[in-house]
Motif scaffolding. Structure first.
Motif, PDB file in Angstrom:
ATOM      1  N   MET A   1       0.863  -1.178   0.000  1.00  0.00           N
ATOM      2  CA  MET A   1       0.000   0.000   0.000  1.00  0.00           C
ATOM      3  C   MET A   1       0.899   1.229   0.000  1.00  0.00           C
ATOM      4  O   MET A   1       1.771   1.364   0.849  1.00  0.00           O
ATOM      5  CB  MET A   1      -0.889  -0.013   1.243  1.00  0.00           C
ATOM      6  N   LEU A   6      -2.413   4.598   2.001  1.00  0.00           N
ATOM      7  CA  LEU A   6      -2.432   4.468   3.456  1.00  0.00           C
ATOM      8  C   LEU A   6      -3.097   5.686   4.084  1.00  0.00           C
ATOM      9  O   LEU A   6      -3.950   5.548   4.972  1.00  0.00           O
ATOM     10  CB  LEU A   6      -1.006   4.298   3.991  1.00  0.00           C
ATOM     11  N   SER A   9      -6.796   5.433   3.642  1.00  0.00           N
ATOM     12  CA  SER A   9      -7.391   4.476   4.576  1.00  0.00           C
ATOM     13  C   SER A   9      -7.489   5.070   5.976  1.00  0.00           C
ATOM     14  O   SER A   9      -8.483   4.877   6.681  1.00  0.00           O
ATOM     15  CB  SER A   9      -6.562   3.186   4.627  1.00  0.00           C
ATOM     16  N   THR A  41     -12.495  -3.950   8.862  1.00  0.00           N
ATOM     17  CA  THR A  41     -12.061  -4.010   7.462  1.00  0.00           C
ATOM     18  C   THR A  41     -10.900  -3.048   7.218  1.00  0.00           C
ATOM     19  O   THR A  41      -9.892  -3.407   6.590  1.00  0.00           O
ATOM     20  CB  THR A  41     -13.239  -3.679   6.522  1.00  0.00           C
ATOM     21  N   LEU A  42     -11.032  -1.824   7.732  1.00  0.00           N
ATOM     22  CA  LEU A  42      -9.960  -0.843   7.549  1.00  0.00           C
ATOM     23  C   LEU A  42      -8.705  -1.231   8.325  1.00  0.00           C
ATOM     24  O   LEU A  42      -7.591  -0.999   7.846  1.00  0.00           O
ATOM     25  CB  LEU A  42     -10.435   0.551   7.952  1.00  0.00           C
ATOM     26  N   ASP A  44      -7.646  -4.205   8.813  1.00  0.00           N
ATOM     27  CA  ASP A  44      -6.988  -5.214   7.979  1.00  0.00           C
ATOM     28  C   ASP A  44      -6.198  -4.562   6.847  1.00  0.00           C
ATOM     29  O   ASP A  44      -5.101  -4.995   6.504  1.00  0.00           O
ATOM     30  CB  ASP A  44      -8.014  -6.192   7.393  1.00  0.00           C
ATOM     31  N   ALA A  45      -6.749  -3.493   6.271  1.00  0.00           N
ATOM     32  CA  ALA A  45      -6.073  -2.802   5.166  1.00  0.00           C
ATOM     33  C   ALA A  45      -4.850  -2.016   5.653  1.00  0.00           C
ATOM     34  O   ALA A  45      -3.855  -1.896   4.931  1.00  0.00           O
ATOM     35  CB  ALA A  45      -7.050  -1.858   4.468  1.00  0.00           C
ATOM     36  N   ILE A  46      -4.922  -1.503   6.873  1.00  0.00           N
ATOM     37  CA  ILE A  46      -3.856  -0.647   7.410  1.00  0.00           C
ATOM     38  C   ILE A  46      -2.766  -1.461   8.098  1.00  0.00           C
ATOM     39  O   ILE A  46      -1.592  -1.084   8.081  1.00  0.00           O
ATOM     40  CB  ILE A  46      -4.462   0.381   8.395  1.00  0.00           C
ATOM     41  N   ARG A  49       1.501  -1.647   8.114  1.00  0.00           N
ATOM     42  CA  ARG A  49       2.019  -0.573   7.253  1.00  0.00           C
ATOM     43  C   ARG A  49       2.787   0.479   8.033  1.00  0.00           C
ATOM     44  O   ARG A  49       3.057   1.546   7.523  1.00  0.00           O
ATOM     45  CB  ARG A  49       0.863   0.123   6.514  1.00  0.00           C
TER      46      ARG A  49
END
Length: 111
Positions: A1, A6, A9, A41-42, A44-46, A49
């Motif tokens: 990402m 990032l 998000s 959900t967010l 998991d995306a962050i 990082r």
């Protein structure tokens, strides 16, 4: 990402936390659950990082952490208020207290 992804998000997380705070204040259970799902959900995306955080992203992350803490405190205050109201309505017994047998309710005699 990438950093722009990032940051986006993190901005979405901040907006979601604002919505959660409003849902908590309104005791809107459906919105609270929707916000909780969105936060997971967010997250998991962050997640993972941290090494990519630039100064702007760190600032947004700090704001997100503070707002999440505010929401946690608000949730705890609401829960304590509900607990005290339920206790009052139930005649002073804690609703979440374990049920006691008649023997446990006996008051020991003083010596």
């Amino acid at each position: 990402m990438s950093n722009p992804a990032l940051r986006e998000s993190l901005r979405q997380m901040f907006a979601l936390l604002e919505a959660e705070r409003q849902a908590l204040a309104a005791i809107d259970l459906e919105r609270i659950v929707t916000c909780a799902d969105g936060k997971m959900t967010l997250c998991d995306a962050i997640e993972g990082r941290g090494a990519e955080l630039d100064e702007e992203s760190r600032g947004i992350l700090d704001s997100v952490l503070r707002l999440n803490d505010v929401n946690r405190k608000l949730r705890n205050l609401i829960a304590a208020n509900v607990q005290s109201r339920l206790t009052a309505l139930s005649g002073g017994n804690s609703v979440y207290e374990a049920r006691r047998t008649p023997r446990q309710r006996e008051i020991p005699a003083r010596a």
